[in-house]
Design an enzyme around this catalytic site. Structure first.
Site, PDB file in Angstrom:
ATOM      1  CG  PHE A   1       4.621  98.023  -9.170  1.00  0.00           C
ATOM      2  CD1 PHE A   1       3.681  99.034  -8.478  1.00  0.00           C
ATOM      3  CD2 PHE A   1       5.853  98.728 -10.116  1.00  0.00           C
ATOM      4  CE1 PHE A   1       4.099 100.529  -8.669  1.00  0.00           C
ATOM      5  CE2 PHE A   1       6.078 100.073  -9.916  1.00  0.00           C
ATOM      6  CZ  PHE A   1       5.346 100.844  -9.462  1.00  0.00           C
ATOM      7  CB  SER A   2       1.230  92.952  -9.750  1.00  0.00           C
ATOM      8  OG  SER A   2       0.293  93.768  -9.621  1.00  0.00           O
TER       9      SER A   2
END
Length: 376
Positions: A95-96
């Site tokens: 993800f981020s």
């Protein structure tokens, strides 16, 4: 596709991204390398303080929905944990935390003279000239200080963030909705009624813009550039992947997929100021700027200071502001890469937390990392 990020399905979903979303490979050289196991009992047997409570590390790992945790000390794996059905060969979406890898690739191109952080984004990506990014500098996007009409609301199924997910093929398309791509979505964003360069405002589209800038500056697709300039020189042991949209644009802001051990190795490269096996892969000047260059006032005035009061942000990395000078990458649902310069420890953690952002779990994870730093 409707429920792959929700409990209990996310435990499987986060480990099997290529079965859900199109991806591009970031290969290693010479094939996947088998690695010896590390005794997991040592890590889970310890007790630590979490707030005013004494907890077994095994309970902390369970309560933070941990899928894998790898601890490196001075470049050597000294401890790890794997949840059931997760091995040191299993891969997981970052993800981020992907943003921090993208920030490092930008630094490599800066050293090559191919990328100027003070240049307009539109000079590299003309497709964004009429968007909010048209008069923004690359530096503004790197530090999350652009002026955007955009709210990162993970629970809103109808707003711009939901459109953003659909453009990246993370969510199923809506009936009758025109198909968007990452680039067309970014080009549609409008500027807020304030100038770029103001407070830190977390907006993931900034990182996808940095990814596009990196591709255009290098003249190569993101996965090819990452393989050649980072993954292979690093000595990664397993192929990584990155999610792509319907045009093949990489999701530089959240789509990387790799093993926990290789994620930790990437962290150790950064701990060593970009040097591996005597070769400078990442310019040390960029790493020093990443670790120390964050604007404190921009952070204080921003939207994340409540859970990291002493923090700051630079080049897609978080600075903790603690006495050790620790800094980290962070992704939703509990993905972490923490680097502590004082203890020379790197901790990579994959999780499948039920909600994207849970401040109480951030605090529990930080307590875990602080304790493991001293135990390692």
């Amino acid at each position: 596709m409707h429920n792959w990020r929700e409990r209990p399905f996310n435990t499987w979903g986060f480990r099997n991204i290529p079965e859900l979303i199109p991806t591009a490979e970031i290969p290693v050289v010479g094939g996947v390398v088998e690695e010896p196991k590390v005794d997991e009992a040592w890590l889970t047997s310890h007790e630590i303080m979490v707030g005013d409570r004494v907890m077994h590390i095994s309970d902390v790992l369970a309560q933070t929905f941990t899928d894998a945790l790898v601890v490196m000390k001075r470049g050597k794996i000294v401890a790890e944990f794997h949840a059931p059905d997760f091995t040191n060969r299993s891969r997981h979406i970052l993800f981020s935390a992907s943003k921090s890898v993208t920030g490092i690739l930008a630094g490599i191109l800066v050293a090559d003279g191919l990328l100027d952080p003070d240049e307009l984004i539109s000079a590299y990506v003309p497709d964004l000239k009429t968007s909010a990014f048209g008069d923004a500098r690359v530096r503004h996007a790197l530090d999350m200080r652009t002026s955007l009409v955009f709210t990162e609301n993970y629970g809103d199924p109808k707003g711009d963030f939901a459109r953003y997910r659909r453009a990246g093929l993370l969510d199923p398309a809506l009936d009758g909705e025109p198909a968007e791509t990452v680039i067309s979505f970014l080009a549609s964003l409008k500027k807020a009624p304030f100038e770029h360069g103001g407070p830190f405002l977390y907006c993931s589209p900034n990182s996808d813009v940095v990814g596009l800038v990196v591709e255009r500056a290098a003249g190569e697709r993101f996965p090819d550039l990452m393989a050649k300039r980072l993954w292979q020189p690093l000595g990664a042991r397993s192929h990584a992947r990155i999610t792509v949209d319907r045009e093949g644009t990489a999701r530089a802001g959240g789509g990387l997929f790799m093993t926990a051990r290789d994620f930790a190795r990437f962290g150790d490269l950064i701990r060593c100021d970009g040097l591996v096996n005597g070769k400078q892969i990442v310019p040390s000047e960029w790493i020093r700027d990443t670790v120390t260059g964050g604007d404190r006032q921009a952070w204080i005035d921003g939207n994340f200071a409540s859970w990291l009061p002493a923090g700051s942000y630079r080049n897609q990395w978080y600075q903790s502001g603690n006495a050790d000078g620790a800094f980290f990458a962070l992704g939703i649902h509990g993905q972490w890469l923490l680097i502590n310069p004082r203890t020379e420890v790197v901790i990579a953690k994959f999780s499948s937390q039920p909600n994207p952002a849970m401040d109480e779990m951030k605090q529990m994870n930080i307590a875990l990392f602080e304790a493991v730093n001293e135990l390692a």
